[in-house]
Design a protein around this motif. Structure first.
Motif, PDB file in Angstrom:
ATOM      1  N   ARG A 192     -43.855   9.972 -16.790  1.00 13.36           N
ATOM      2  CA  ARG A 192     -45.228  10.455 -16.919  1.00 13.36           C
ATOM      3  C   ARG A 192     -45.235  11.965 -17.138  1.00 13.36           C
ATOM      4  O   ARG A 192     -45.960  12.490 -17.946  1.00 13.36           O
ATOM      5  CB  ARG A 192     -46.030  10.151 -15.640  1.00 13.36           C
TER       6      ARG A 192
ATOM      7  N   THR B 163     -47.744   8.868  -9.590  1.00  9.99           N
ATOM      8  CA  THR B 163     -46.652   8.072 -10.140  1.00  9.99           C
ATOM      9  C   THR B 163     -45.452   8.958 -10.467  1.00  9.99           C
ATOM     10  O   THR B 163     -44.307   8.610 -10.182  1.00  9.99           O
ATOM     11  CB  THR B 163     -47.133   7.357 -11.426  1.00  9.99           C
TER      12      THR B 163
ATOM     13  N   MET C 156     -51.067   6.776 -17.598  1.00  7.71           N
ATOM     14  CA  MET C 156     -50.164   5.639 -17.405  1.00  7.71           C
ATOM     15  C   MET C 156     -50.181   4.675 -18.582  1.00  7.71           C
ATOM     16  O   MET C 156     -49.144   4.251 -19.079  1.00  7.71           O
ATOM     17  CB  MET C 156     -50.564   4.901 -16.116  1.00  7.71           C
TER      18      MET C 156
ATOM     19  N   ILE D  65     -47.047   3.645 -20.962  1.00  3.23           N
ATOM     20  CA  ILE D  65     -46.501   2.293 -21.177  1.00  3.23           C
ATOM     21  C   ILE D  65     -46.428   1.993 -22.668  1.00  3.23           C
ATOM     22  O   ILE D  65     -45.434   1.469 -23.175  1.00  3.23           O
ATOM     23  CB  ILE D  65     -47.374   1.222 -20.478  1.00  3.23           C
TER      24      ILE D  65
ATOM     25  N   THR E  22     -44.487   2.088 -13.471  1.00  4.90           N
ATOM     26  CA  THR E  22     -45.938   2.044 -13.574  1.00  4.90           C
ATOM     27  C   THR E  22     -46.529   1.382 -12.341  1.00  4.90           C
ATOM     28  O   THR E  22     -45.862   0.592 -11.675  1.00  4.90           O
ATOM     29  CB  THR E  22     -46.393   1.280 -14.833  1.00  4.90           C
TER      30      THR E  22
ATOM     31  N   THR F 198     -52.234  -0.972 -13.792  1.00  5.67           N
ATOM     32  CA  THR F 198     -52.218  -0.589 -15.198  1.00  5.67           C
ATOM     33  C   THR F 198     -51.372  -1.565 -16.000  1.00  5.67           C
ATOM     34  O   THR F 198     -51.694  -1.927 -17.125  1.00  5.67           O
ATOM     35  CB  THR F 198     -51.676   0.844 -15.334  1.00  5.67           C
ATOM     36  N   TRP F 199     -50.261  -1.993 -15.385  1.00  7.21           N
ATOM     37  CA  TRP F 199     -49.393  -2.942 -16.076  1.00  7.21           C
ATOM     38  C   TRP F 199     -50.134  -4.251 -16.381  1.00  7.21           C
ATOM     39  O   TRP F 199     -50.062  -4.778 -17.485  1.00  7.21           O
ATOM     40  CB  TRP F 199     -48.135  -3.216 -15.234  1.00  7.21           C
TER      41      TRP F 199
END
Ligand SMILES: Nc1ncnc2c1ncn2[C@@H]1O[C@H](COP(=O)(O)OP(=O)(O)OP(=O)(O)O)[C@@H](O)[C@H]1O
Ligand SMILES: Nc1ncnc2c1ncn2[C@@H]1O[C@H](COP(=O)(O)OP(=O)(O)OP(=O)(O)O)[C@@H](O)[C@H]1O
Ligand SMILES: [Mg+2]
Ligand SMILES: [Mg+2]
Lengths: 252, 258, 231, 231, 258
Positions: A118, A124, A153, A157, A169, A173-174
């Motif tokens: 990031r 994170t 984020m 990704i 992550t 968000t994933w």
């Protein structure tokens, strides 16, 4: 509403839609309107320091401790957590699938595949840096395979997918990323459920002694409401794409 | 104040080459038929039923008009009669709203066509209110040569300035705004003379000129006409125009006579 | 307002110390915006001339479309170019995503409407006698184009300056398409966005001042050129 | 490019259904940019006239400063206005942070250099006889100002359009100063930034299209005005 | 083509009120001394050691020149002589680089001063290449009245147009670009006549006019002069100027004689 509470929070709570779910309920039950601005944890803390908000909802325990220690905040209450996962190409070229996060990161430091960081001082990012240090490899800054993105984020990704690399992550968000691609994306979870990947969210009241304009009473009402059993249940029931995102842990 | 601050009127010999552009014919009769006129002995301009309108105002209405190649044609008439409108048609800058304009026997097509652009290269018009490019006098006068691919412009530019009675040494390097009204007028004319046009249309070339300069412009017009250029000139100054023009057209209320 | 002073001090320090990250961002900014502004002028000025000079059917519609394009949010341009250049996108094979040329594509799209709109207006509002003069002196299409642009050169310069300002100060496209990758595609503005996102306002302001210093330098050079180009 | 089609469909749905969030963002966008553009023109056009018309010592320096200001990154303007309006800042007592008027302050600062630069150039490049004509017909200072702006009205209109485009499409100031608070200061562009940040590209594009639709509408109205204002 | 497409020359009676602006004196002698001249019997213009330069080029050098109030003064001379430069000084549009210009006995201060602006209001100049505002003919002619706070402009505008031999019914609503060269020239003059200036400076007002119109402009000049306006007019047309002007100044190489 005449009672308005101004909050600064991290992007994850807003982006997942959790706060959009909670804010109307909060107003209905307490008569307080919750206005929130979503930024990185670093900036959220700064907004608290400069007295522009009344309460914070953030997830960087170290920075939070310093914030409270410096006297800017009071009444830090942990409310919930979610967890982080490491994602990488489905083919797993570096071969880290199923390993612990420490082993995985050691393996990745071999440089077989890019690692997307990031790089933005977010919660994170802070966790990632901590992990590099804990594994003993140290932060691989400047290495060819270590890509410092400096983005949110979701975009990180996406970059990870474009570059065929690995990244850390938060699970929320994933899930959103996967749902957006209708499960056909090039990435998959390679490491998860490691206790090192624990992500604690807390609320902090801005110290009225430092900021006379801060509405500590409303902030406390918010914290109390968040920690109340009914809200905690509401958090546990909040689902994205049928998957729960946050685990409430107030008072634990 | 030293002498070279004022334009000196230099002697012009009629044999001064106006510009090193090809096809300057020594024989005026041949010139008018040479490159342009495929079918010979055809008038240079033939207008048939040509009408120009602005909105519902008809500003020019020419049932029939022929203008022969060569010589000097004068155009006179009251203000708003349609003289400038006529000249812009002849310069192929405007198209008739109705009717047919033939140039050297050839019907002039749409203004934007490549052929019209080609034809237009042999015609030039000195506007009633000339416009100078925002550059030096030299660049203004050389422009017509440069766009024709002529590289070596120095002599032609000097020759053209002398033809309009401006001392090149004084004016060549002036910028466009460093000129009096009459000087600007003459620079604009020099820019049209430099490339030896086939047809030279002038809209009140002497409007802001002093008497001497006006006489010099008349001489210049005679000189280029002698070398085969067709000259058509609008003027309100009868005393100046009458001795100059072989034929005089009267334009009034959009009608052309004579 | 301590941040301002802090920022100024930091800016001076970054520049004086030759801070590698800052210079990398400066260099990337100049490369991306330089390429884009060149492309903007090369494409936008002739197109602007066309819609300002010629009267064709649909011209008014084109003018309105160009004016509307001035309102295109950079995030959306960034998104579209991202989708275009991404692996599964139509131009994915070029491998331009997360590269400086890729960013330049987006930045060029951002700048073209500005150059077009301003050139078109300058050409349209130029003295009506200019067109007649050029034609009657024998200029062909291309020559009319260049001579008209030269006559309206100050407008063209401002168009360039305005487009450059837009390009160099935007953050959405550089962020989306470039990816803000340190040492590779991190420009001054994406770095500013990153630092202010972190809450490091002084560094953000410092980088902003660095950008303004560069802009000032370029404008001084242009003013010199302008002086040379006569009145 | 599915996102594009998806985006288009979503845009139509949002508008047709009267989606409350979208309309709130549209309204906030119009309010903030409307206030700002009015202020930009009211302040920028006279200032632009002054530096284009008068020849005072330091005029060149002012022109260069204005041109440089075109490169001001919105994040930095946002940051400065944020610091200014922040509770501990000099204007903190006004309580303008996280409000629409607060955003407008920042957006106005963004637009003024554009209006100034373009007005100054238009006035400077106007026919030299215009000034003489106005003076010799007896116009006083204010009358010369208004008459000159009217003569250069198309340039002024473009200045307004360009400034509006810049204001309505920027995201840094609205984000920093407005805070992107739903129902209060969430504009279309901050909503786009939010949605694309979340990875919801189709919604981002949809909102972008909504913004363009608004811009198109405004430009159509302006074109009508322009037609009325004569050639 | 109907009749009203062409400007009709209407009869002008010398008593036509030019404009309803205050202080139009019936007695010409009083007019020239009335509002402007505090100390009476002083020349309207007094130039002493006045020099105008452009760069290192001296374009006007007037050791001493007085111009009395009232009457018509002609200015002649070759192109580039300095006539327009002189008129712009007299119109208070340019300042001398050296020397002193007195207007109605008062030294003219910096151009940007409020007092100069006030003085400038009583003077008007028809430029050598007139500029029309990008508006209608009506708005062009009414402009000078409107900036003086006159609301009811209709009659004055019509009167002014008739004075320059343009039919108001035909031209009032034309836009600035819908005019021939001579028509535009006359609209610009009408705009200067409409507000009854104290001093009327004209730079080649007949340059692009036909003979009839030129004669009408001469009549108009006489009419306003008779009503007290000081008229100063540059012309290359001796035949037109000589019968008109009471005094003729010759400007050549920056020097003024006569
Ligand atoms: N763009 C235009 N729109 C409408 N009418 C026009 C336009 N241009 C010219 N006219 C009109 O057309 C007529 C002819 O104009 P033109 O310029 O040909 O006259 P002219 O004979 O050259 O007059 P002058 O001696 O005054 O130059 C005039 O009545 C004029 O008002
Ligand atoms: N801006 C300028 N810069 C330099 N020289 C100038 C400028 N304006 C005029 N001149 C010069 O000043 C001299 C006088 O010009 P002016 O316009 O007064 O002449 P004029 O007598 O009106 O001539 P004309 O009859 O041609 O209008 C000319 O030699 C001209 O070239
Ligand atoms: Mg004419
Ligand atoms: Mg003159």
């Amino acid at each position: 509403a005449d009672k308005v509470l101004m909050m600064a929070t991290t992007t994850s709570t807003a982006d997942t839609g959790l706060l959009d779910d909670l804010a109307p309920a909060f107003q209905k039950e307490t008569g307080i309107e919750l206005k929130f601005t979503a930024t990185g944890t670093g900036k959220a803390l700064e907004m608290g320091r400069s007295c522009n908000v009344d309460v914070l909802l953030v997830h960087d325990p170290e920075a939070e401790a310093k914030f409270v220690g410096d006297g800017f905040g009071i009444n830090r209450v942990q409310l919930m957590y979610n967890d982080f996962v490491m994602v990488g190409p489905k083919a797993d070229p570096a071969g880290v699938k199923g390993k612990t996060v420490a082993e995985a990161m050691k393996t990745l430091s071999g440089g077989k595949a890019p690692f997307i960081s990031r790089g933005d001082k977010s919660g994170t990012h802070a966790l990632e840096l901590r992990l590099w240090k804990d594994t003993g490899v140290g932060v691989p800054e400047g290495k060819e395979w270590y890509v410092e993105a400096g983005q949110g984020m979701m975009r990180t990704i996406a970059m990870c997918a474009e570059k065929g690399g690995y990244t850390l992550t938060d699970r929320g968000t994933w899930i959103k990323y996967e749902a957006g691609l209708k499960e056909s994306g090039p990435l998959a979870i390679v490491v998860e459920k490691d206790q090192k990947l624990f992500n604690q969210y807390s609320s902090i009241t801005v110290n009225p002694a430092k900021c006379p304009s801060a509405k500590a009473d409303l902030a406390d009402a918010f914290t109390k409401w968040m920690a109340s059993p009914s809200t905690q249940k509401r958090i546990a029931d909040f689902k994205l794409m049928e998957k729960p995102l946050f685990t409430p842990n107030a008072g634990k | 104040m030293s002498g070279n601050e004022m334009p000196r009127v230099l002697p012009v010999t009629p044999v001064t080459p106006v510009a090193p552009v090809p096809s300057v014919h020594d024989d005026p009769a041949e010139a008018s038929t040479g490159v342009l006129c495929a079918r010979c002995h055809v008038p240079l301009y033939q207008l048939e039923g040509v009408v120009r309108r602005h909105g519902d105002r008809t500003v020019l209405d020419v049932p029939r008009l022929d203008i022969a190649a060569g010589g000097i044609t004068g155009v006179v008439g009251p203000n708003g009669g349609g003289k400038s409108t006529l000249l812009r048609l002849l310069a192929l800058l405007d198209a008739p709203c109705r009717g047919e304009l033939r140039f050297a026997g050839e019907v002039v097509g749409p203004l934007s066509s490549a052929r019209t652009a080609e034809l237009r290269r042999s015609v030039t018009l000195l506007l009633q209110e000339p416009y100078l490019l925002r550059r030096s006098v030299y660049e203004n006068v050389a422009f017509g040569l440069l766009v024709r691919g002529v590289r070596d412009t120095a002599d032609a530019v000097r020759g053209a300035l002398e033809l309009v009675a401006l001392d090149p040494d004084v004016f060549l390097r002036r910028r466009w705004f460093e000129l009096s009204g009459g000087e600007a007028q003459r620079v604009a004319l020099a820019a049209r003379l430099a490339f030896s046009p086939r047809v030279l249309l002038m809209d009140e070339p002497t409007a802001s000129l002093d008497e001497d300069s006006a006489a010099r412009i008349a001489d210049a017009a005679r000189a280029v006409a002698e070398r085969g250029t067709t000259v058509i000139v609008v003027s309100h100054d009868r005393d100046w125009l009458e001795p100059l023009a072989g034929r005089i057209l009267k334009v009034r209320r959009g009608q052309v006579e004579g | 307002m301590d941040y301002l002073l802090d920022g100024l001090a930091t800016a001076l320090r970054l520049l004086a110390m030759g801070d590698a990250e800052t210079f990398s961002a400066v260099w990337i900014t100049l490369a991306a915006s330089g390429m884009s502004i060149a492309a903007c002028l090369a494409i936008g000025a002739p197109l602007g001339f066309l819609i300002g000079y010629h009267d064709f059917p649909g011209r008014r519609a084109v003018r309105i479309a160009v004016d509307t394009a001035l309102c295109f949010p950079t995030v959306v341009i960034g998104l579209l170019v991202y989708l275009l250049l991404s692996r599964q996108g139509p131009l994915g094979d070029l491998g331009l995503l997360f590269t400086i040329p890729g960013m330049s594509v987006g930045l060029t799209l951002l700048g073209i409407p500005i150059v077009m709109a301003m050139t078109a207006l300058a050409v349209e509002q130029a003295d009506a006698r200019l067109r007649l003069t050029l034609l009657t002196l024998g200029a062909d299409g291309r020559q009319v184009l260049f001579a008209t642009l030269w006559e309206t050169r100050y407008h063209l310069m401002l168009a360039g300056v305005a487009a450059f300002g837009r390009i160099v100060s935007e953050v959405g496209i550089s962020m989306m398409v470039g990816g803000n990758i340190k040492w590779h595609t991190r420009t001054i503005t994406t770095a500013i966005a990153l630092e202010t996102g972190k809450g490091d306002y002084a560094l953000g302001i410092a980088l902003g001042l660095v950008l303004l210093a560069i802009a000032l330098l370029l404008n001084l050079m242009l003013a010199g050129l302008r002086r040379r180009a006569g009145r």
